[in-house]
Design a protein around this motif. Structure first.
Motif, mmCIF file in Angstrom:
data_model
loop_
_atom_site.group_PDB
_atom_site.id
_atom_site.type_symbol
_atom_site.label_atom_id
_atom_site.label_comp_id
_atom_site.label_asym_id
_atom_site.label_seq_id
_atom_site.Cartn_x
_atom_site.Cartn_y
_atom_site.Cartn_z
ATOM 1 N N GLU A 173 0.831 -1.207 0.000
ATOM 2 C CA GLU A 173 0.000 0.000 0.000
ATOM 3 C C GLU A 173 0.872 1.268 0.000
ATOM 4 O O GLU A 173 0.667 2.179 -0.804
ATOM 5 C CB GLU A 173 -0.915 -0.009 1.224
ATOM 6 N N ARG A 175 2.951 1.607 -3.326
ATOM 7 C CA ARG A 175 2.142 2.078 -4.463
ATOM 8 C C ARG A 175 1.803 3.557 -4.356
ATOM 9 O O ARG A 175 1.832 4.281 -5.348
ATOM 10 C CB ARG A 175 0.861 1.256 -4.564
ATOM 11 N N GLN A 176 1.487 4.015 -3.156
ATOM 12 C CA GLN A 176 1.137 5.429 -2.981
ATOM 13 C C GLN A 176 2.368 6.321 -3.118
ATOM 14 O O GLN A 176 2.315 7.366 -3.777
ATOM 15 C CB GLN A 176 0.447 5.630 -1.642
ATOM 16 N N SER A 214 5.059 5.788 -4.776
ATOM 17 C CA SER A 214 5.588 5.794 -6.142
ATOM 18 C C SER A 214 4.594 6.356 -7.158
ATOM 19 O O SER A 214 4.890 6.412 -8.346
ATOM 20 C CB SER A 214 6.015 4.383 -6.546
ATOM 21 N N MET A 227 1.620 5.151 -8.007
ATOM 22 C CA MET A 227 0.815 4.163 -8.733
ATOM 23 C C MET A 227 -0.649 4.210 -8.321
ATOM 24 O O MET A 227 -1.526 3.875 -9.122
ATOM 25 C CB MET A 227 1.390 2.764 -8.518
ATOM 26 N N THR A 228 -0.916 4.589 -7.061
ATOM 27 C CA THR A 228 -2.290 4.730 -6.585
ATOM 28 C C THR A 228 -2.391 6.000 -5.745
ATOM 29 O O THR A 228 -1.382 6.507 -5.250
ATOM 30 C CB THR A 228 -2.750 3.526 -5.721
ATOM 31 N N ILE A 229 -3.598 6.475 -5.585
ATOM 32 C CA ILE A 229 -3.796 7.650 -4.744
ATOM 33 C C ILE A 229 -4.103 7.188 -3.314
ATOM 34 O O ILE A 229 -4.621 6.090 -3.115
ATOM 35 C CB ILE A 229 -4.927 8.558 -5.276
ATOM 36 N N GLY A 238 -5.822 6.347 0.073
ATOM 37 C CA GLY A 238 -7.199 5.964 0.321
ATOM 38 C C GLY A 238 -7.804 6.604 1.553
ATOM 39 O O GLY A 238 -8.956 6.336 1.874
#
Length: 122
Positions: free
Chosen positions: A66, A69-70, A72, A74-76, A78
């Protein structure tokens, strides 16, 4: 540069480990929070250690998918808490960014292994 954060219990007292060049750095007394808070703090502490060592090219390696990914992009985030952690990380990274933020399995995370060993010996 490996990083690992933990807290006992969850939520609880946060502890962090970072491993660079075969040396383990432990950080305690970081307040209380969740395991996610601990992983974000570990990421920032590892970044600061790498910067203080003058590493021109380094990766930050951890086992929290988690956070990886955030951090780097890749995702925003949550949650508001994750967004705040990401913002603090980005401020620190402005002083020297890693080449990449990379995931590794827990059993290969040298910082996680070091933190587990330290806790087992207490």
């Amino acid at each position: 540069m490996y990083f690992e954060g933990g807290c006992q219990p969850n939520p609880g007292a946060i502890e962090v480990a970072a491993v660079a060049r075969g040396t383990t750095y432990f950080f305690d007394d970081l307040g209380c929070g969740t395991s996610s808070d601990a992983e974000w703090m570990a990421l920032r502490q590892a970044l600061q250690v790498a910067q203080s060592l003058g590493e021109p090219d380094f990766d930050l390696i951890g086992d929290s998918l988690e956070v990886i990914r955030q951090a780097s992009g890749m995702t925003i985030p949550g949650s508001n808490a994750a967004a705040e952690h990401l913002a603090r990380y980005e401020v620190c990274a402005a002083h020297g960014q890693p080449r990449r933020v990379k995931w590794t399995p827990r059993g290969q995370n040298l910082a996680g292994i070091a933190l587990a060993r330290r806790n087992a010996s207490r």
